[in-house]
Write a protein that holds these residues in place. Structure first.
Motif, mmCIF file in Angstrom:
data_model
loop_
_atom_site.group_PDB
_atom_site.id
_atom_site.type_symbol
_atom_site.label_atom_id
_atom_site.label_comp_id
_atom_site.label_asym_id
_atom_site.label_seq_id
_atom_site.Cartn_x
_atom_site.Cartn_y
_atom_site.Cartn_z
ATOM 1 N N HIS A 150 0.832 -1.204 0.000
ATOM 2 C CA HIS A 150 0.000 0.000 0.000
ATOM 3 C C HIS A 150 0.872 1.261 0.000
ATOM 4 O O HIS A 150 0.557 2.230 -0.684
ATOM 5 C CB HIS A 150 -0.916 -0.001 1.222
ATOM 6 C CG HIS A 150 -2.010 -1.015 1.167
ATOM 7 N ND1 HIS A 150 -2.840 -1.143 0.071
ATOM 8 C CD2 HIS A 150 -2.416 -1.954 2.067
ATOM 9 C CE1 HIS A 150 -3.716 -2.116 0.310
ATOM 10 N NE2 HIS A 150 -3.475 -2.621 1.499
ATOM 11 N N ALA A 151 1.953 1.232 0.773
ATOM 12 C CA ALA A 151 2.851 2.388 0.813
ATOM 13 C C ALA A 151 3.461 2.633 -0.570
ATOM 14 O O ALA A 151 3.562 3.785 -1.018
ATOM 15 C CB ALA A 151 3.947 2.168 1.849
ATOM 16 N N LYS A 152 3.837 1.562 -1.248
ATOM 17 C CA LYS A 152 4.412 1.694 -2.591
ATOM 18 C C LYS A 152 3.391 2.270 -3.572
ATOM 19 O O LYS A 152 3.700 3.166 -4.363
ATOM 20 C CB LYS A 152 4.908 0.334 -3.079
ATOM 21 C CG LYS A 152 5.560 0.377 -4.454
ATOM 22 C CD LYS A 152 6.078 -1.006 -4.855
ATOM 23 C CE LYS A 152 6.713 -0.961 -6.241
ATOM 24 N NZ LYS A 152 7.222 -2.319 -6.645
ATOM 25 N N ALA A 153 2.144 1.767 -3.498
ATOM 26 C CA ALA A 153 1.097 2.250 -4.402
ATOM 27 C C ALA A 153 0.785 3.717 -4.154
ATOM 28 O O ALA A 153 0.581 4.493 -5.104
ATOM 29 C CB ALA A 153 -0.164 1.400 -4.223
ATOM 30 N N LEU A 154 0.760 4.118 -2.889
ATOM 31 C CA LEU A 154 0.462 5.516 -2.578
ATOM 32 C C LEU A 154 1.634 6.429 -2.911
ATOM 33 O O LEU A 154 1.432 7.582 -3.303
ATOM 34 C CB LEU A 154 0.102 5.638 -1.096
ATOM 35 C CG LEU A 154 -1.262 5.044 -0.730
ATOM 36 C CD1 LEU A 154 -1.402 4.918 0.774
ATOM 37 C CD2 LEU A 154 -2.392 5.908 -1.299
ATOM 38 N N GLN A 155 2.865 5.922 -2.787
ATOM 39 C CA GLN A 155 4.020 6.717 -3.194
ATOM 40 C C GLN A 155 3.970 6.983 -4.697
ATOM 41 O O GLN A 155 4.259 8.095 -5.170
ATOM 42 C CB GLN A 155 5.316 5.989 -2.832
ATOM 43 C CG GLN A 155 6.589 6.753 -3.180
ATOM 44 C CD GLN A 155 6.700 8.089 -2.473
ATOM 45 O OE1 GLN A 155 6.442 8.174 -1.270
ATOM 46 N NE2 GLN A 155 7.060 9.138 -3.201
ATOM 47 N N GLN A 156 3.579 5.973 -5.453
ATOM 48 C CA GLN A 156 3.423 6.151 -6.896
ATOM 49 C C GLN A 156 2.294 7.126 -7.192
ATOM 50 O O GLN A 156 2.381 7.929 -8.131
ATOM 51 C CB GLN A 156 3.166 4.797 -7.556
ATOM 52 C CG GLN A 156 4.364 3.849 -7.489
ATOM 53 C CD GLN A 156 4.034 2.444 -7.960
ATOM 54 O OE1 GLN A 156 2.862 2.069 -8.070
ATOM 55 N NE2 GLN A 156 5.070 1.656 -8.225
ATOM 56 N N CYS A 157 1.229 7.072 -6.384
ATOM 57 C CA CYS A 157 0.118 8.001 -6.537
ATOM 58 C C CYS A 157 0.597 9.434 -6.324
ATOM 59 O O CYS A 157 0.235 10.348 -7.073
ATOM 60 C CB CYS A 157 -0.979 7.650 -5.535
ATOM 61 S SG CYS A 157 -2.423 8.730 -5.593
ATOM 62 N N VAL A 158 1.411 9.633 -5.303
ATOM 63 C CA VAL A 158 1.967 10.958 -5.003
ATOM 64 C C VAL A 158 2.815 11.461 -6.166
ATOM 65 O O VAL A 158 2.765 12.644 -6.530
ATOM 66 C CB VAL A 158 2.811 10.884 -3.709
ATOM 67 C CG1 VAL A 158 3.718 12.095 -3.577
ATOM 68 C CG2 VAL A 158 1.903 10.768 -2.495
ATOM 69 N N GLU A 159 3.583 10.568 -6.745
ATOM 70 C CA GLU A 159 4.454 10.956 -7.854
ATOM 71 C C GLU A 159 3.652 11.273 -9.111
ATOM 72 O O GLU A 159 4.010 12.184 -9.868
ATOM 73 C CB GLU A 159 5.462 9.835 -8.121
ATOM 74 C CG GLU A 159 6.463 9.667 -6.971
ATOM 75 C CD GLU A 159 7.267 8.382 -7.074
ATOM 76 O OE1 GLU A 159 7.034 7.607 -8.045
ATOM 77 O OE2 GLU A 159 8.103 8.129 -6.186
ATOM 78 N N ARG A 160 2.558 10.545 -9.328
ATOM 79 C CA ARG A 160 1.718 10.808 -10.491
ATOM 80 C C ARG A 160 0.867 12.053 -10.302
ATOM 81 O O ARG A 160 0.656 12.829 -11.243
ATOM 82 C CB ARG A 160 0.789 9.610 -10.777
ATOM 83 C CG ARG A 160 1.433 8.400 -11.373
ATOM 84 C CD ARG A 160 0.369 7.416 -11.851
ATOM 85 N NE ARG A 160 -0.553 7.038 -10.779
ATOM 86 C CZ ARG A 160 -0.382 5.999 -9.969
ATOM 87 N NH1 ARG A 160 0.679 5.225 -10.124
ATOM 88 N NH2 ARG A 160 -1.261 5.719 -9.035
ATOM 89 N N GLN A 161 0.353 12.219 -9.082
ATOM 90 C CA GLN A 161 -0.578 13.318 -8.788
ATOM 91 C C GLN A 161 -0.103 14.070 -7.530
ATOM 92 O O GLN A 161 -0.672 13.885 -6.447
ATOM 93 C CB GLN A 161 -1.985 12.759 -8.568
ATOM 94 C CG GLN A 161 -2.494 11.935 -9.742
ATOM 95 C CD GLN A 161 -3.866 11.341 -9.470
ATOM 96 O OE1 GLN A 161 -4.861 12.062 -9.347
ATOM 97 N NE2 GLN A 161 -3.934 10.021 -9.356
ATOM 98 N N PRO A 162 0.939 14.849 -7.662
ATOM 99 C CA PRO A 162 1.552 15.477 -6.486
ATOM 100 C C PRO A 162 0.649 16.435 -5.729
ATOM 101 O O PRO A 162 0.969 16.794 -4.594
ATOM 102 C CB PRO A 162 2.771 16.206 -7.079
ATOM 103 C CG PRO A 162 2.450 16.384 -8.527
ATOM 104 C CD PRO A 162 1.647 15.187 -8.913
#
Length: 332
Positions: free
Chosen positions: A80-92
Motif C-alpha cells: 500500500h505504501a508503494k502504491a500511494l508513493q506512486q500516486c503521489v508521484e503521479r498526482q503530487p
C-alpha cells in the motif's frame, strides 16, 4: 506529571486514530459516507469499482490502503505504501494520497519496532506536511502532523514548538478545533488541569473527525488519571464520557479498566462487553484488557480464552500480542 510519563497516552491517541481516518478525506461522497459510517464492505466495494475503472484512481487506492491498515500485515502495508508513493508521484497535488501515505507509513513505524520507525519518520512528516499544505483547513492533516511532532524525538523531526504553532495558526479561524489540539499539547506537557479546561470547552458538533478526536482526548486524559492511581477522578471522567457520548466504545472501555483497578470484577466485565457493541470497538484491545482483568481476578480459564480471542482477532498490537503470549504461557 512529567511529559515523558504521558508519552504512552499520546501514543495511545495516535494508535486509536491510526485506523480508518474520519471525515473530509474523500472527494467522492459515497466513499466518504461509507468511511464515516464504518461500513467496511461498502467502502471496499466502492474502492474496487473505482480501481476497476482506473487502476491508478487516487481515491480507490487510498480507500483500499485505509482498509488494509486494519490487518497490520507488513507485506500488505509495504504494498500500500508503494502504491500511494506512486500516486503521489503521479498526482503530487492529490491530498488523499499524501495524507493516507502518512497514515500507512505511521502504521508501519508503530508495528515495525524502533529501527523501522526511525527510517520512516522523515517520510511520515513530509507526507502530513504536504497534505496540510494542500488542504490547510483539514483538521485530520493538522491533527496527524501535530501527533507526529509530539511523538517523534527531536533528532527525527519532533518539535513541541512546531506542534504549538499548528494550534496558533487556527486559533482565530478554527477556534473550536484549536481546543482539541491545545488539549493534546497540554497533556504532553503534563498539564492535566489545562487539558481538562480545553476538552470541556469543546462542544461536539456534526464534524466526525473533531468529535472523534475529542472522545480520544477525553479518554486519554482519563487513562492518565488511572495511571496516576487517581481512581475516583478517573471513574468520574469516564462516566461523564459515557453520558456525553453513549455510542462511543471508549467510555465503557475506560470505565472497565478503572473498575478492574478497583477490583470490581463483575462491573469491569460488564463494561468491557458493553464497549464491544459500540462505535470504535474494533480499534480497542478489549479481549486483551479483559484477559488481564480475569487473570488478576484469578479466573485462569476465562483469562486464557480472552487472550486467545485477542490473538486470533484483527490487528493485534505487536507489543500487546507478545505480552498476551507470555501470559498464556504462564496460565498454562
Amino acid at each position: 506529571m512529567p511529559r515523558n510519563a504521558l508519552l504512552p497516552l499520546v501514543l495511545l491517541a495516535a494508535l486509536l486514530s491510526a485506523g480508518l481516518a474520519q471525515a473530509a478525506v474523500f472527494k467522492d461522497p459515497a466513499l466518504q459516507q461509507a468511511l464515516d459510517a464504518d461500513h467496511d464492505e461498502e467502502l471496499q466495494a466502492l474502492a474496487r469499482a473505482r480501481l476497476k475503472a482506473d487502476a491508478n484512481d487516487a481515491q480507490g487506492l487510498a480507500a483500499t490502503a485505509l482498509l488494509g491498515m486494519q490487518d497490520a500485515d507488513n507485506a500488505r502495508l509495504e504494498a500500500h505504501a508503494k502504491a500511494l508513493q506512486q500516486c503521489v508521484e503521479r498526482q503530487p497535488r492529490e491530498f488523499v494520497c499524501h495524507f493516507v501515505l502518512g497514515q500507512v507509513l505511521g502504521t508501519q513505524a508503530m508495528s515495525g519496532g524502533m529501527m523501522k520507525a526511525m527510517t520512516l519518520t522523515g517520510r511520515i512528516k513530509d507526507s502530513f506536511q504536504k497534505a496540510l499544505e494542500l488542504e490547510p483547513q483539514s483538521f485530520e492533516a493538522r491533527e496527524a502532523l501535530q501527533q507526529f511532532y509530539l511523538m517523534a524525538p527531536g533528532i527525527a523531526g519532533g518539535s513541541t514548538s512546531k506542534a504549538r504553532a499548528l494550534v496558533d495558526e487556527i486559533r482565530d479561524s478554527q477556534p473550536i478545533q484549536a481546543h482539541l489540539l491545545r488539549a493534546r499539547l497540554l497533556v504532553a506537557d503534563g498539564d492535566t488541569a489545562g487539558a481538562e479546561r480545553e476538552l470541556k470547552a469543546y462542544k461536539p458538533g456534526k464534524e466526525v473527525a473533531p468529535n472523534k478526536a475529542w472522545v480520544q482526548g477525553w479518554a486519554s486524559l482519563g487513562l492518565s488519571y488511572l495511571q496516576d492511581k487517581q481512581l475516583p477522578k478517573a471513574r468520574a471522567w469516564f462516566e461523564q464520557l459515557i453520558k456525553e457520548q453513549p455510542q462511543a466504545a471508549l467510555g465503557p472501555f475506560g470505565l472497565a479498566r478503572v473498575a478492574a483497578a478497583e477490583q470490581r470484577w463483575e462491573e469491569s466485565a460488564r463494561a468491557f462487553e458493553q464497549a464491544r457493541t459500540l462505535d470504535g470497538a474494533r480499534d480497542l484491545p478489549i479481549d486483551y484488557r479483559l484477559g488481564l482483568m480475569l487473570q488478576a481476578k484469578g479466573d485462569k480459564a476465562q483469562a486464557k480464552a480472552a487472550l486467545e480471542r485477542y490473538l486470533a482477532g484483527r490487528t493485534p498490537s505487536k507489543r500487546l500480542a507478545e505480552d498476551a503470549r507470555k501470559r498464556l504461557a504462564e496460565l498454562g
